[in-house]
Design an enzyme around this catalytic site. Sequence first.
Site, PDB file in Angstrom:
ATOM      1  N   CYS A  77      15.617 130.401 -36.401  1.00 30.69           N
ATOM      2  CA  CYS A  77      15.695 131.812 -36.742  1.00 30.69           C
ATOM      3  C   CYS A  77      15.159 132.226 -38.124  1.00 30.69           C
ATOM      4  O   CYS A  77      14.163 132.918 -38.224  1.00 30.69           O
ATOM      5  CB  CYS A  77      17.138 132.239 -36.596  1.00 30.69           C
ATOM      6  SG  CYS A  77      17.390 133.902 -37.037  1.00 30.69           S
ATOM      7  N   HIS A 131      17.488 137.004 -40.754  1.00 29.48           N
ATOM      8  CA  HIS A 131      18.715 136.265 -40.484  1.00 29.48           C
ATOM      9  C   HIS A 131      19.780 136.864 -41.399  1.00 29.48           C
ATOM     10  O   HIS A 131      19.525 137.145 -42.561  1.00 29.48           O
ATOM     11  CB  HIS A 131      18.494 134.778 -40.774  1.00 29.48           C
ATOM     12  CG  HIS A 131      19.620 133.917 -40.305  1.00 29.48           C
ATOM     13  ND1 HIS A 131      19.787 133.632 -38.969  1.00 29.48           N
ATOM     14  CD2 HIS A 131      20.627 133.308 -40.968  1.00 29.48           C
ATOM     15  CE1 HIS A 131      20.859 132.851 -38.841  1.00 29.48           C
ATOM     16  NE2 HIS A 131      21.385 132.648 -40.038  1.00 29.48           N
TER      17      HIS A 131
END
Length: 518
Positions: A77, A131
Amino acid sequence: MVQIKTCVLLLLCVQVVRCLRKNILFLVSDDMRPEIGAYLGPDFPSPIHPTIHTPNLDALASKSLLLKRAYVQQAICSPSRTSLLTGRRPDTTHVYDLVHYFRHVGGNYTTIPQFFKNNGYRSIGMGKIFHHGKASGYDDPISWSEPYYHAPDEKYRSNVVTWRAVSKAEYDIRPLPDMQLTDYAIKSLRRVALDAKSGKQNFFIALGFHKPHLPFVFPEKYLDLYPKDKVRLPDNPYAPVNMPEIAWINYMTEEMANYHDVKEINPSGDINTTLPDHFVLNLRRAYYSAVSYIDDLVGKVLHELDTLGLSDNTVVSFWGDHGWQLGEHGEWSKHTNFEDATHAPMMVHVPGITDKGIITERLVDFVDLFPTLVEVAGFQPLSLCPVDSTKVDLCREGTSFVPLMKDPKCEWKSGAFSQYPRMNYTVMGYTVRTDMYRYTEWPEFIGEPEYKPNWKKLYGVELYDHSNDPEENYNRANDPSYSSLKQQLSAKLRRGWRYSQPKETISLSIEGSCSLYP
Ligand SMILES: *[C@@H]1O[C@H](CO)[C@@H](O)[C@H](O)[C@H]1NC(C)=O
Ligand SMILES: *[C@@H]1O[C@H](CO)[C@@H](O)[C@H](O)[C@H]1NC(C)=O
Ligand SMILES: *[C@@H]1O[C@H](CO)[C@@H](O)[C@H](O)[C@H]1NC(C)=O
């Protein structure tokens, strides 16, 4: 006198209309593989059965440039998103994990939302774009014009198992986080519509869905799309023949280990082991359902864009932050350099340019999206980053793929580059995807302050021939019949992405962005 004035005004208006900036609707999903309906075909035989039902994404694809072979820069991510959002690769952002923040370890780079904000757009973000938490300095506040929005029920994790189908009775009372994000996106669109249409202020709205990330929590109706007896096991639940050990991630060292139902089975996560069949089938079914759920929400947002009359002047991009292994090779989740982890969906709708739908199979890196959006929105192209760009606020390490909107078959970049660290960041797997092959080397990695490989010390080499092995089941790196090819690919990998860019003879950008919209 009055007549002359009107005339001048009219001329000005024509000028302004021609150069009207496009709004951007920036849609993101988490952990979504590219096996959505629009991707399927003889060129992309999907190992997924039954086919994943994604009518809304397919409809968006049918009026977009669909990038059938787009690759993330690192299959996890924060590194992937940071790279895409700054337009720079992990060895420039220095973000390889879920902790470090690029402005602390890389440089003070301008992000995509920040670029549009700096250029007068109202930049609004919600859900998972960066994130969350420390890894983005708490959603990189400088990127947005207004406070960032998180769905209040973001967790929805009271019962932490890998998947859960939620009844209507339950989500009617307690909506799922992605439903709340969708509502917020719709309200935001309504709020900015008037200013956007009158030309007073453009918007950049970023909506980051949480699913199909684990845990696969979705409305139960989507299970009906995937009858239990129709779901199949992966046909390659084993590691590639001759895979070097370094290529493997023990998924029990990553997020799979957090879930009670996985802990109950207590799998080793070792090479050539996998989860029990019934568990694999349930997870695959739940994953497909979660994808269809997100597809529905994408449809709701796009419907609102239409209803508000904004579709004609809004660029819509959609991407997933990386792929996801659903038991192929016996692997779960991402964290590898395999095709299943690095290949992710990406499409861009540019009104007036891609309306008829354009499909390209040319290789694209995720860092290519930043310069593309800048160009299609009507701004001057970004310049290529110098080798050390840590002091440069705004530049690109990708290439605008606008030329593929004109000619999806034109000669294009010859390699897409990804990487993944191992052994506490002391080894880095560098991989290049070419038209026909995936080639990977795992050198020692020299971290701060150099952030570069030591090619003299290798922990493994992989070569997969996609012309006869699309699932990457046979590592040919030590196969004598591939030795000269291996040499070429090694040279290509080590020279890096700069030497795989489209040739200079191709006009890399369309002169004067306004001419895109005659
Ligand atoms: C980063 O750049 C922004 C402008 O883009 C500036 O406001 C900020 O002070 C800079 N931060 C640092 C630490 O240099
Ligand atoms: C994993 O299984 C494959 C296919 O059966 C085999 O070729 C390979 O050698 C095995 N790898 C290891 C490390 O056991
Ligand atoms: C990984 O490296 C960091 C920094 O060098 C060190 O602090 C940490 O203890 C290492 N972790 C392991 C598991 O070796």
